[in-house]
Design a protein around this motif. Structure first.
Motif, PDB file in Angstrom:
ATOM      1  N   UNK A   1       0.567  -1.153  -0.353  1.00  0.00           N
ATOM      2  CA  UNK A   1      -0.350  -0.004   0.102  1.00  0.00           C
ATOM      3  C   UNK A   1       1.299   1.357  -0.037  1.00  0.00           C
ATOM      4  N   UNK A   2       0.645   2.000  -0.557  1.00  0.00           N
ATOM      5  CA  UNK A   2       1.395   2.954  -1.599  1.00  0.00           C
ATOM      6  C   UNK A   2       0.822   4.695  -1.729  1.00  0.00           C
ATOM      7  N   UNK A   3       0.883   5.000  -0.215  1.00  0.00           N
ATOM      8  CA  UNK A   3       0.493   6.666  -0.511  1.00  0.00           C
ATOM      9  C   UNK A   3       1.435   7.694  -0.617  1.00  0.00           C
ATOM     10  N   UNK A   4       0.914   8.916  -0.912  1.00  0.00           N
ATOM     11  CA  UNK A   4       1.325   9.443  -1.425  1.00  0.00           C
ATOM     12  C   UNK A   4       0.484  11.166  -0.675  1.00  0.00           C
ATOM     13  N   UNK A   5       1.238  11.249  -0.252  1.00  0.00           N
ATOM     14  CA  UNK A   5       0.405  12.427   1.192  1.00  0.00           C
ATOM     15  C   UNK A   5       0.453  14.079   0.338  1.00  0.00           C
ATOM     16  N   UNK A   6      -0.660  14.718  -0.427  1.00  0.00           N
ATOM     17  CA  UNK A   6      -0.152  15.965  -1.129  1.00  0.00           C
ATOM     18  C   UNK A   6      -0.792  16.967  -0.495  1.00  0.00           C
ATOM     19  N   UNK A   7      -1.940  17.515   0.265  1.00  0.00           N
ATOM     20  CA  UNK A   7      -1.768  18.363   1.152  1.00  0.00           C
ATOM     21  C   UNK A   7      -2.341  18.318   1.963  1.00  0.00           C
ATOM     22  N   UNK A   8      -2.389  19.077   3.755  1.00  0.00           N
ATOM     23  CA  UNK A   8      -3.285  18.551   4.539  1.00  0.00           C
ATOM     24  C   UNK A   8      -4.326  18.719   4.585  1.00  0.00           C
ATOM     25  N   UNK A   9      -4.928  17.518   5.338  1.00  0.00           N
ATOM     26  CA  UNK A   9      -6.437  17.401   5.385  1.00  0.00           C
ATOM     27  C   UNK A   9      -7.229  17.860   6.345  1.00  0.00           C
ATOM     28  N   UNK A  10      -7.561  18.899   7.338  1.00  0.00           N
ATOM     29  CA  UNK A  10      -7.852  19.201   8.032  1.00  0.00           C
ATOM     30  C   UNK A  10      -9.219  18.610   8.912  1.00  0.00           C
TER      31      UNK A  10
ATOM     32  N   UNK B   1     -13.304  18.264   7.673  1.00  0.00           N
ATOM     33  CA  UNK B   1     -12.640  18.202   5.751  1.00  0.00           C
ATOM     34  C   UNK B   1     -14.311  16.894   5.358  1.00  0.00           C
ATOM     35  N   UNK B   2     -14.897  17.436   4.534  1.00  0.00           N
ATOM     36  CA  UNK B   2     -15.429  16.624   3.652  1.00  0.00           C
ATOM     37  C   UNK B   2     -15.241  16.122   2.758  1.00  0.00           C
ATOM     38  N   UNK B   3     -14.296  14.698   2.704  1.00  0.00           N
ATOM     39  CA  UNK B   3     -13.946  14.299   1.475  1.00  0.00           C
ATOM     40  C   UNK B   3     -14.514  12.981   0.687  1.00  0.00           C
ATOM     41  N   UNK B   4     -14.498  13.079  -0.394  1.00  0.00           N
ATOM     42  CA  UNK B   4     -14.347  12.085  -1.057  1.00  0.00           C
ATOM     43  C   UNK B   4     -13.371  10.550  -1.478  1.00  0.00           C
ATOM     44  N   UNK B   5     -13.848   9.207  -0.953  1.00  0.00           N
ATOM     45  CA  UNK B   5     -12.782   8.266  -1.323  1.00  0.00           C
ATOM     46  C   UNK B   5     -12.891   7.688  -2.833  1.00  0.00           C
ATOM     47  N   UNK B   6     -12.484   7.482  -3.725  1.00  0.00           N
ATOM     48  CA  UNK B   6     -12.410   7.247  -4.787  1.00  0.00           C
ATOM     49  C   UNK B   6     -11.740   6.294  -5.354  1.00  0.00           C
ATOM     50  N   UNK B   7     -11.741   4.855  -5.129  1.00  0.00           N
ATOM     51  CA  UNK B   7     -11.859   3.999  -5.701  1.00  0.00           C
ATOM     52  C   UNK B   7     -11.908   3.420  -7.164  1.00  0.00           C
TER      53      UNK B   7
ATOM     54  N   UNK C   1     -10.007  13.329  -2.328  1.00  0.00           N
ATOM     55  CA  UNK C   1     -10.597  14.122  -2.793  1.00  0.00           C
ATOM     56  C   UNK C   1     -11.281  15.136  -2.841  1.00  0.00           C
ATOM     57  N   UNK C   2     -11.660  16.122  -2.954  1.00  0.00           N
ATOM     58  CA  UNK C   2     -12.611  17.241  -1.580  1.00  0.00           C
ATOM     59  C   UNK C   2     -13.768  16.986  -2.666  1.00  0.00           C
ATOM     60  N   UNK C   3     -14.593  16.937  -2.461  1.00  0.00           N
ATOM     61  CA  UNK C   3     -16.326  16.746  -2.965  1.00  0.00           C
ATOM     62  C   UNK C   3     -16.743  17.444  -4.360  1.00  0.00           C
ATOM     63  N   UNK C   4     -15.427  18.062  -5.183  1.00  0.00           N
ATOM     64  CA  UNK C   4     -15.542  18.718  -6.367  1.00  0.00           C
ATOM     65  C   UNK C   4     -14.857  18.132  -7.086  1.00  0.00           C
ATOM     66  N   UNK C   5     -14.069  17.562  -6.101  1.00  0.00           N
ATOM     67  CA  UNK C   5     -12.769  16.576  -7.298  1.00  0.00           C
ATOM     68  C   UNK C   5     -11.173  17.424  -7.388  1.00  0.00           C
ATOM     69  N   UNK C   6     -11.298  18.720  -6.820  1.00  0.00           N
ATOM     70  CA  UNK C   6     -10.790  19.807  -7.388  1.00  0.00           C
ATOM     71  C   UNK C   6      -9.067  19.434  -7.012  1.00  0.00           C
TER      72      UNK C   6
END
Length: 154
Positions: free
Chosen positions: A69-78, A81-87, A104-109
Motif C-alpha cells: 500500500x503506497x501512499x502519497x500525501x499531497x496536501x493537509x486535510x483538517x 473536512x468533507x472528502x470523497x474517497x474514490x477507489x 479528494x474534495x467533493x468537487x474533485x479539485x
C-alpha cells in the motif's frame, strides 16, 4: 470507521466512491488527517472496489490481503473536512490486483492523498466464511493460508 463512511457510488467495472467528514479519531495532534488514518481509510475503501469483480473463489469479500500500500500525501486535510474517497480497480487478475485510491474534495479539485493498493487473492479462510454475505456461491475456504510461524490455518 466504516460506520462513518457513506457509499455514494459503486460500479460493476470495479469502482467504489465513498464520502466521509474527516473525524477526530483519524487525525494527529495538530487536527490534521494522520498518515496512518489516511492509510486505514484508503485500505478499507480500495478493498471495496473489488467487490463488483468477485466471482466464484475470486476476490470475495475478506478473501484478499494487502501486498503493498503506497501512499502519497499531497496536501493537509483538517479534521471536519468533507472528502470523497474514490477507489477504482486498474487491474485484477486471478491472484493479483491493483487498485487506485484518492482522497479528494467533493468537487474533485483538491487531492489530499493518493494510493496504489496491490492485493493478493487468497480466498476466504474458514473462520471468515461466516462473515461472507449469502449466498456463498460455492466458496471453498482457503486451507493453505500460512502464518509467519509456518502454521497452516484451517
Amino acid at each position: 470507521m466504516m460506520q462513518d463512511l457513506k457509499l455514494i457510488d459503486a460500479r460493476p467495472e470495479g469502482r467504489a466512491v465513498w464520502e466521509i467528514t474527516i473525524p477526530r479519531y483519524l487525525c494527529n495532534l495538530n487536527g490534521s488527517l494522520h498518515g496512518g488514518g489516511a492509510a486505514l481509510l484508503l485500505d478499507m475503501c480500495t478493498m471495496s472496489a473489488l467487490g463488483p469483480l468477485a466471482s466464484d473463489k475470486r476476490w470475495v469479500f475478506l478473501g484478499g490481503v494487502t501486498r503493498s500500500l503506497s501512499l502519497s500525501y499531497l496536501r493537509d486535510c483538517a479534521e471536519g473536512t468533507p472528502v470523497i474517497v474514490d477507489s477504482y480497480v486498474l487491474q485484477a487478475g486471478r491472484t493479483m490486483a491493483l487498485i487506485r485510491g484518492e482522497i479528494k474534495s467533493p468537487d474533485g479539485k483538491i487531492f489530499y492523498t493518493v494510493a496504489d493498493h496491490h492485493k493478493v487473492n487468497l480466498g476466504p479462510q474458514l473462520a471468515m466464511l461466516e462473515f461472507e454475505p449469502e449466498p456463498k456461491g460455492g466458496l471453498e475456504p482457503n486451507t493453505h493460508f500460512v502464518l509467519g510461524g509456518g502454521k497452516a490455518m484451517l
